[in-house]
Design a protein around this motif. Structure first.
Motif, PDB file in Angstrom:
ATOM      1  N   SER A  54      -1.804 126.652  -6.677  1.00 54.36           N
ATOM      2  CA  SER A  54      -0.134 126.839  -6.858  1.00 54.36           C
ATOM      3  C   SER A  54       0.481 125.793  -6.452  1.00 54.36           C
ATOM      4  O   SER A  54       0.034 125.089  -5.705  1.00 54.36           O
ATOM      5  CB  SER A  54       0.190 128.204  -5.982  1.00 54.36           C
ATOM      6  OG  SER A  54       1.688 128.222  -6.030  1.00 54.36           O
ATOM      7  N   LYS A 103       9.298 131.132  -5.225  1.00 55.21           N
ATOM      8  CA  LYS A 103       8.399 131.437  -4.036  1.00 55.21           C
ATOM      9  C   LYS A 103       9.177 130.959  -2.777  1.00 55.21           C
ATOM     10  O   LYS A 103       9.833 129.997  -2.634  1.00 55.21           O
ATOM     11  CB  LYS A 103       7.243 130.541  -3.862  1.00 55.21           C
ATOM     12  CG  LYS A 103       6.266 130.557  -2.695  1.00 55.21           C
ATOM     13  CD  LYS A 103       5.038 129.947  -2.719  1.00 55.21           C
ATOM     14  CE  LYS A 103       4.023 130.492  -3.264  1.00 55.21           C
ATOM     15  NZ  LYS A 103       2.749 129.777  -3.126  1.00 55.21           N
ATOM     16  N   VAL A 135       7.914 127.944  -8.709  1.00 58.76           N
ATOM     17  CA  VAL A 135       6.688 127.975  -9.051  1.00 58.76           C
ATOM     18  C   VAL A 135       6.192 127.138 -10.222  1.00 58.76           C
ATOM     19  O   VAL A 135       6.847 127.811 -11.237  1.00 58.76           O
ATOM     20  CB  VAL A 135       5.822 129.231  -9.063  1.00 58.76           C
ATOM     21  CG1 VAL A 135       4.308 129.261  -9.181  1.00 58.76           C
ATOM     22  CG2 VAL A 135       6.023 129.960  -7.534  1.00 58.76           C
ATOM     23  N   SER A 158       0.640 128.170 -11.293  1.00 55.71           N
ATOM     24  CA  SER A 158      -0.127 129.385 -10.683  1.00 55.71           C
ATOM     25  C   SER A 158      -1.066 129.888 -11.273  1.00 55.71           C
ATOM     26  O   SER A 158      -1.129 130.371 -12.507  1.00 55.71           O
ATOM     27  CB  SER A 158       0.990 130.558 -10.224  1.00 55.71           C
ATOM     28  OG  SER A 158       0.476 131.659  -9.648  1.00 55.71           O
TER      29      SER A 158
END
Lengths: 107, 107
Positions: free
Chosen positions: A43, B3, B103, B106
């Motif tokens: 990530s 996130k 993000v 990912s």
């Protein structure tokens, strides 16, 4: 499962080329490290801000690699360490905080 | 995707009850925040060590929540903020570093 976290502190006056990091450095890292069978995921994030509205994020960017074991990560990383570490000055002058973690909960 | 990272600095002399955190606080947090449709995932980790062999991890523990948007997280968290924040002294006296991230990669 092991998570390797690479955190780039948001130091005043520092340089971080997010575009190079996301479009060149991380794809190369993922291609090289992701070839190892112990690789389980990755990530990459850009820091947007801190808890207090309008405050800056403590880290300008973060990267987290998941591997089955720490030995798997070391085996995956070591052959490419010189190439990957040598590429860091191409996007930043920040010394990252790096730590190894054990994943206790993952959903 | 957003996130939310909550990082507990490994301050000398500080207190962190990992068992309470993993067995009580985080399950309660996940139950409450995970009920929101914008919830996409969570990870909880224990810091094992730093890059230099034998060195301590910069953070004793980390937690990362994934939500579709920052608004989703705020909507999920706000009704339970008092309960969840009030539980923190039950496992630590460390003031966490909290930041919001976008993000970018990912896998």
């Amino acid at each position: 499962m092991i998570k390797i976290s690479i955190l780039y502190p948001n130091n005043p006056g520092s340089r971080f080329d997010l575009r190079y990091y996301v479009e060149t450095h991380m794809p190369m890292s993922i291609e090289l490290l992701g070839a190892h069978p112990g690789f389980k995921g990755v990530s990459v994030e850009q820091g947007l801000g801190g808890l207090i509205p309008g405050s800056e994020a403590a880290y300008v960017a973060m990267c987290h690699f998941l591997f089955d074991t720490l030995e798997d990560f070391i085996a995956a990383f070591t052959p490419h360490a010189a190439l990957l570490q040598g590429d860091i000055p191409n996007y930043t002058d920040i010394e990252p905080v790096i730590q190894f973690n054990e994943v206790l909960i993952s959903r």
